[in-house]
Scaffold this motif. Structure first.
Motif, PDB file in Angstrom:
ATOM      1  N   UNK A 135       0.889  -1.083   0.080  1.00 40.85           N
ATOM      2  CA  UNK A 135      -0.045   0.042  -0.172  1.00 40.85           C
ATOM      3  C   UNK A 135       1.026   1.248   0.000  1.00 40.85           C
ATOM      4  N   UNK A 136       2.131   1.052   0.510  1.00 42.26           N
ATOM      5  CA  UNK A 136       2.941   2.244   0.434  1.00 42.26           C
ATOM      6  C   UNK A 136       3.135   2.721  -1.294  1.00 42.26           C
ATOM      7  N   UNK A 145       6.932   7.782   2.922  1.00 44.31           N
ATOM      8  CA  UNK A 145       8.413   7.572   3.427  1.00 44.31           C
ATOM      9  C   UNK A 145       8.377   5.905   4.133  1.00 44.31           C
ATOM     10  N   UNK A 146       9.454   5.453   3.755  1.00 47.10           N
ATOM     11  CA  UNK A 146       9.709   3.992   4.430  1.00 47.10           C
ATOM     12  C   UNK A 146      11.400   3.970   5.068  1.00 47.10           C
ATOM     13  N   UNK A 164      10.359  -1.294   0.108  1.00 44.83           N
ATOM     14  CA  UNK A 164      10.223  -0.178  -0.731  1.00 44.83           C
ATOM     15  C   UNK A 164       9.813  -0.616  -2.455  1.00 44.83           C
ATOM     16  N   UNK A 165       9.502  -1.753  -2.461  1.00 44.50           N
ATOM     17  CA  UNK A 165       9.223  -2.243  -3.811  1.00 44.50           C
ATOM     18  C   UNK A 165       8.192  -1.255  -4.655  1.00 44.50           C
ATOM     19  N   UNK A 166       8.487  -0.715  -5.596  1.00 46.39           N
ATOM     20  CA  UNK A 166       7.929  -0.064  -6.626  1.00 46.39           C
ATOM     21  C   UNK A 166       7.454   1.502  -5.826  1.00 46.39           C
ATOM     22  N   UNK A 167       8.046   1.709  -4.811  1.00 48.22           N
ATOM     23  CA  UNK A 167       7.709   2.965  -4.172  1.00 48.22           C
ATOM     24  C   UNK A 167       8.495   4.199  -4.752  1.00 48.22           C
ATOM     25  N   UNK A 168       7.380   4.984  -5.102  1.00 47.81           N
ATOM     26  CA  UNK A 168       7.729   6.534  -5.546  1.00 47.81           C
ATOM     27  C   UNK A 168       8.115   7.305  -4.338  1.00 47.81           C
ATOM     28  N   UNK A 169       9.052   7.164  -3.885  1.00 49.89           N
ATOM     29  CA  UNK A 169       9.138   8.031  -2.585  1.00 49.89           C
ATOM     30  C   UNK A 169      10.479   8.071  -2.019  1.00 49.89           C
TER      31      UNK A 169
END
Lengths: 417, 417
Positions: A118-119, A130-131, A143-148
């Motif tokens: 969901x991140x 943010x992670x 952080x998979x596929x995270x645009x952040x």
């Protein structure tokens, strides 16, 4: 899969893995308080040391929740950021034995995560996300596929804009990246989260701590209480900065030593070799990763793979079940049904210890000298499945809903379960 | 609670306990195959004795499902007809110890059932509904608020139009009500269901059998195989009459005797009295009911109530956990969280045995002479939680949905889970 209801349809929502989440109305921070058995909260609260957590418990929402089996860090962190149990996302431990290839597969990057987080979903819908993790092993998965922004305290000094969405983390926090075996590894995560709340104002932050302190110290040890104070103060800062908070744990923690302080261990691979012959069974301890100094790769859950067709699973099950210290030995289909784990990442048999007992592979596989004289404390079994679940806002909970740790984002965003 | 999806909105539906069920499109029969461990199906199938069940498995839907804890008859039958676990309907065993009044409360009528049944809901929406049980103890609970036919094989000769919605059941079936300790008690239930299919054509039938045979006979015993043949023939008749069938069990069954055939029993009340003094703890065996000849009131799950304030629950937990044969001892909040049971119907501690071990109260409380020389076979714990789940129609199942025995009505009516 459970569904969140009571969604206000006037608001923008994000749907991930069959669950719908409301868009954050204030900066929302979820803390995965690694290894925070409810006893740590109880001990610190009784000592009057955690006023911010106490205040959340009285004016927000507080309950106990179930962690996912096996009660290890990776499966539970991934469950929390996916909002679903391991049979959906596939992460079953820190590593697993691939039955097809006969190889050990480490789960330290995003490859084994086969569900969206969901991140990532919120970041791609335009939220600032943010992670921050304690150890880098988890950062790639979360952080998979995270645009952040996604980085670890352990490798804070290596964070780059290209890889992590941020650089100069040490300057931001005001100190060097801490030692990976230290209480400060967790505090650095929280401090970085606070600094980003001040400067970057993320819509959603996920802060995942380390259980270094809990592996070493019982809940009423001064060092554990001191750590609780340090965490509580930082949670207070986040609340003062206007954050909405959710706190949950990936697993609890149990003492696994006897009255003399010696670890109580069943070396299952040795037992199986003696009974059935060498090289007939492979025992996998899925707590194993490159960072085992504080627990010697010993926990309350192991998997047995039968390596040759001549070995009878019923005989192995009966043998293992008769060993004192074994609570349950379950064939693969039964462990999948009971604990929502992924069939292709399980062994032929899952073994769960009784409370206070650790399961190991062979005696030679575990370096107990690394425990450096402290009592063995660890997790992995059913005993460490109950964790705290605390939010700073009231949550409308269905009393017959079995609360899971991976419901925490639903609780803080939707205010309902 | 899980929700059924894929509802065709063109059809009439009934919503009960948060789940929506499609109106039956053909006579729909759910059989609760009491004590039918998957091993009974496997053994009979391998022997080629159950062609109708085999045909359902190949052309319909077949899986394993989880029964509710504790794995006793009443909690699971009520869960199946309510479509929800025991924390919603409140039935936790055959009897429970009321903490408020200090009294034992038998759960043999509808009083403890605090959720509506889908049988009642369908009957009140205009469906013709039939509920037939083996023992009369269950009939009142399952027939709660039912506007239809509800009777037991045990008291078939006493059924009246006023009380049961039917009279002259013995004439209908063509033989006398069977002995309550007989295989025929179950077969009478099935035969009555067949006769009603022929004459009354109910929209929904619930047929709940007895586990008399399974308590006495292992899966490959000739008597068990003979019983499987008799049940399978009757299922075939129902299919030939155009019925849609769902088969599930309330619990499995385990052998609890040693190599010499002696029952392996932990007498927990005696152990607790010796350790903590008499009258400090009360051990409740919730399998107990007026019909215990085939299991001596021994099973894999008991509850401990602490009777005096001077007794420390942590000491009792540690003491019980150290007893060989005990897999888990859980305080009330943990057993409620883990197993969806009702808080007010639990003891202070729930104790679950390891596979092959029975838990008892005091030695004097159990009359083993009633076992009459057969090996002890019983249920109640985690070991007996896996049951067959078979329907005559294909069911669209979500592979990550944890299949429960109380999903059976959803499966046969909605064709989807």
């Amino acid at each position: 899969m459970s569904e969140c209801n009571n969604i206000n349809n006037d608001k923008k929502t994000v749907r991930v893995n069959g669950r719908e989440y409301r868009w954050p109305v204030q900066p929302t921070v979820v803390v995965c308080f690694d290894g925070c058995d409810p006893e740590y909260i109880d001990a610190a609260s009784k000592a009057g040391l955690i006023p911010n957590i106490d205040s959340m418990r009285s004016s927000g929402f507080a309950s106990k929740a179930l962690a996912c089996m096996p009660t290890f860090t990776n499966p539970n962190n991934v469950s929390i950021v996916c909002g679903v149990p391991p049979n959906v996302h596939g992460v079953s431990g820190n590593f697993y034995f691939d039955r097809e290839t006969g190889k050990d597969v480490m789960m330290v990057d995003s490859t084994p995560v086969r569900a969206p987080t969901l991140l990532a979903a919120f970041s791609r819908a335009g939220a600032k996300v943010v992670a921050i993790t304690a150890k880098d092993k988890l950062r790639k998965a979360l952080g998979k596929d995270l645009d952040g922004i996604a980085f670890s305290a352990e490798k804070a000094n290596e964070a780059t804009q290209a890889e992590n969405g941020i650089s100069n983390v040490e300057a931001l926090v005001g100190r060097h990246a801490p030692d990976q075996y230290s209480a400060d590894l967790s505090l650095f995560v929280l401090d970085a989260g606070i600094k980003l709340l001040e400067t970057h104002r993320p819509d959603i932050s996920y802060l995942s701590l380390s259980d270094y302190v809990q592996h070493k110290h019982a809940p009423d040890d001064p060092a554990a209480l001191e750590f609780m104070v340090a965490v509580d103060q930082r949670l207070g800062k986040m609340l003062a900065l206007g954050a909405r908070l959710g706190i949950v744990a990936d697993h609890g923690m149990s003492d696994m030593a006897d009255a003399e302080g010696n670890p109580r261990i069943v070396y299952l691979a040795d037992r199986l070799s003696a009974a059935f012959g060498a090289d007939k069974c492979r025992v996998i301890c899925p707590i194993t990763d490159p960072f085992v100094r504080h627990h010697g790769a010993l926990g309350g859950f192991v998997r047995i793979h039968l390596l040759t067709p001549d070995i009878d699973i019923h005989e192995v099950l009966a043998f293992v079940r008769a060993i004192p210290g074994v609570a349950l030995a379950l064939p693969r289909d039964e462990v999948c049904l009971k604990f929502d784990v992924a069939d292709d990442r399980e062994g032929d048999i899952a073994v769960i210890a009784t409370k206070g007992v650790a399961l190991g592979a062979g005696k030679a596989d575990h370096d107990l000298s690394q425990l450096s004289g402290t009592r063995l404390r660890s997790h992995g079994g059913l005993t460490e499945q109950v964790v705290p679940f605390i939010t700073s806002i009231p949550v409308k909970a269905n009393p017959t809903h079995r609360l899971r740790n991976f419901d925490i984002f639903c609780a803080v965003l939707n205010e309902a379960l």
